[in-house]
Design a protein around this motif. Sequence first.
Motif, short mmCIF file in Angstrom:
data_model
loop_
_atom_site.label_atom_id
_atom_site.label_comp_id
_atom_site.label_asym_id
_atom_site.label_seq_id
_atom_site.Cartn_x
_atom_site.Cartn_y
_atom_site.Cartn_z
N ILE A 99 0.97 -1.25 0.09
CA ILE A 99 0.05 0.00 0.07
C ILE A 99 0.97 1.29 -0.12
O ILE A 99 0.43 2.21 -0.16
CB ILE A 99 -1.00 -0.02 1.24
N GLY A 100 2.31 1.22 0.00
CA GLY A 100 2.89 2.27 0.22
C GLY A 100 4.39 2.12 0.18
O GLY A 100 4.77 0.85 0.56
N ASN A 101 5.27 3.00 -0.20
CA ASN A 101 6.87 2.93 -0.17
C ASN A 101 7.34 4.48 -0.06
O ASN A 101 6.93 5.23 -0.45
CB ASN A 101 7.10 2.34 -1.45
N TYR A 102 8.36 4.33 0.78
CA TYR A 102 9.15 5.35 0.67
C TYR A 102 10.58 5.14 0.23
O TYR A 102 10.92 4.12 0.13
CB TYR A 102 9.82 5.83 2.32
N PHE A 103 11.09 6.14 -0.43
CA PHE A 103 12.51 6.00 -1.18
C PHE A 103 13.41 7.06 -0.54
O PHE A 103 13.33 8.20 -0.85
CB PHE A 103 12.50 6.03 -2.57
N ALA A 104 14.25 6.75 0.20
CA ALA A 104 14.99 7.83 1.19
C ALA A 104 16.39 7.81 0.33
O ALA A 104 17.23 6.93 0.78
CB ALA A 104 15.04 7.69 2.55
N LYS A 105 16.87 8.61 -0.36
CA LYS A 105 18.14 8.46 -1.05
C LYS A 105 19.05 9.36 -0.47
O LYS A 105 18.73 10.54 -0.06
CB LYS A 105 18.11 9.21 -2.53
N ARG A 106 20.32 8.83 -0.03
CA ARG A 106 21.24 9.15 0.93
C ARG A 106 22.89 8.92 0.41
O ARG A 106 22.87 8.01 0.10
CB ARG A 106 20.92 8.86 2.24
N PRO A 121 -1.01 17.78 3.61
CA PRO A 121 -0.83 18.18 2.44
C PRO A 121 0.82 18.13 1.86
O PRO A 121 1.37 18.85 2.63
CB PRO A 121 -1.68 19.67 2.29
N GLY A 122 1.10 17.69 0.79
CA GLY A 122 2.39 17.91 0.27
C GLY A 122 2.82 19.38 0.03
O GLY A 122 2.22 20.06 0.15
N SER A 123 3.78 18.85 -0.90
CA SER A 123 4.43 20.47 -1.28
C SER A 123 4.02 20.95 -2.56
O SER A 123 4.46 22.21 -3.04
CB SER A 123 6.18 20.14 -1.53
N ALA A 174 8.21 14.31 -1.57
CA ALA A 174 8.04 12.74 -1.97
C ALA A 174 6.74 12.78 -2.32
O ALA A 174 6.31 11.45 -3.10
CB ALA A 174 8.54 11.99 -0.92
N GLY A 175 5.53 13.40 -1.84
CA GLY A 175 4.36 13.33 -2.32
C GLY A 175 3.52 12.25 -1.23
O GLY A 175 4.25 12.05 -0.02
N SER A 176 2.38 12.03 -1.44
CA SER A 176 1.76 10.90 -0.49
C SER A 176 2.19 9.78 -0.35
O SER A 176 2.99 9.17 -1.24
CB SER A 176 0.31 10.83 -0.98
N VAL A 177 2.39 9.25 1.01
CA VAL A 177 3.18 7.89 1.23
C VAL A 177 2.52 6.81 0.90
O VAL A 177 3.38 6.07 0.48
CB VAL A 177 3.43 8.14 2.83
N GLU A 178 1.16 6.83 1.05
CA GLU A 178 0.35 5.49 0.78
C GLU A 178 -0.90 5.94 -0.09
O GLU A 178 -1.45 7.02 -0.16
CB GLU A 178 0.09 5.07 1.86
N GLY A 179 -0.93 4.82 -0.99
CA GLY A 179 -2.24 5.09 -1.83
C GLY A 179 -3.52 4.88 -1.06
O GLY A 179 -3.47 4.27 -0.08
N GLY A 180 -4.66 5.52 -1.47
CA GLY A 180 -5.74 4.97 -0.70
C GLY A 180 -6.40 6.33 0.07
O GLY A 180 -6.12 6.64 1.14
#
Length: 527
Positions: A277-284, A303-305, A331-337
């Motif tokens: 239902i969701g994914n983070y991608f934290a690039k470091r 609310p996102g950016s 990154a926008g919304s974390v999870e769909g739904g």
Amino acid sequence: MLSFLKRSRFGRGLAVAVVPALLLGVGGAAAAATHTLTVTVVNRNGAKVNAGVRLVEVSTSSSYTMRTGTAKKLPKGTYAVLTSVTTNGTITLAGKTVKVSGSSKLTIDARQGKPVGLGLSPVPKGLQHSLTMRICTRTSASDDIEASNFTASKLYVVPNSSKYLSFAALGTWSDLSGTTDSYAVLHQTTGVPGGLGKKFNSTKLAKMRVVQKRGPSGSIYSDLAVQPQTSGCGNDLYAGLGNTDKPTITTVHVTPGTWDFRVGSSATTKTNETWVIGNYFAKRTVAAGKSYNLSFFNSAWGPGSQLPVTIRGVVQFGLNDMFADPAFPGAGSVEGGDKASAALSFGGKAVAVKQDKGWEPEATHMYYTVKKAGWYTLTNTATRWYPEITFPSGMLSTTSRVTYRFQTKPNASALAGVYSVHLSPTGLSMTNKAKPGTTTKVAIKLLRGAVDPDAKRGTDPKLSKMTAQMSPDSGKTWRTVPVGKVGGTWYATVTNPKTSAVALKVRATVAGGAYTEATVFRAYGIG
């Protein structure tokens, strides 16, 4: 419960397992093929076997597939050849180059394969070791083959020094619980090495402290994975490091370089299927011996950016970016739904409305052609909605709302002269809760970024007023709370009630009267 979503708007779908990128077919270039190549593959027992083969012509990057033992018609040229050979539970990867002219032949002998292994010193105790290896073509359109010890007891590579080939191996050590230290090391070469037995000094790895909280997610389950982000053959190799149904803190030790630290959420549907239902991608980017921190599933999802834009006289706004983690607002919304409803008004009257009823085929946008210059007000309200799963009891960040008041005019192409507002309560527990009667400081972050190159950004407006309110009863009543600036960051100070959760509302007004108001219901819990 591993998660493997692409970097796009989340849609409903079954969780799937990683499949090694072995020998899936790709189309070849349309070209006159008056020459042939016959490939013979010998396994580690010395028997000729029927195997799939990938080919890439090194000058054009045209790609082809073939089977061994049959002549393949090809244009004249030099080809990088990739194949995988399975023998008694072992896998041998091989890459070679061959010039095709006339009736050409190539033999690949898996008995020439050398063992592949990666080690740590000192060796971590009680952890499961996994190893994935890959051979790539070094052409403008790269192709690759991959194997891991998930599917084979031993891994081998056939050495080759060709400049058109490269190699990568990713080794990990983890108990897969998501709670203890894990390790991930990457090794890459140009050409394919004569086996691999490299050891890494664990004290020279970078340390990433990863916190996975609970509360706002639509599931209690999350998983942790890493993927190197590199220009070499190891780019995006995937390593799952475990999953958990509890809030956790773990340290991931990785080789210096750039990595995606991935955390995903998955849930069981009402028909007992496991869905991502969701994914983070934290690039470091991390350095040897240095320590870093990441925190996921933080309150409050709001609310996102995204900001309204006017492009060639048309106001545009997307309805689906309303549940962003404040640590990753861009990154926008974390999870769909979710369901969403937006309205644009001018002179006190609605001039456009738009709804997303939940799980539309595409992202939902509002468009309105500006007829008169002046002040416009856009409000978007979104509610979490996922009919196939049951949300956790007491889930946070259930509804968010954003209102933008801005000026625009016909034929304009400009970013709205306001900021996006992000709320980050500090000092919360691992379940994003504060104790009754305590005081919580809520950091308020303002961002202003243009995502459309046709939208003129203009000069950032000057903030003239910041106000904040809290509600102990889901918005039935609101109380004004003090706001101040400390060290360049705005904070709202909230005295916590005895109810189950706190709703937050913040308005950032800029010179001239434009403003953004962001509201998050059940922004953080009490308990």
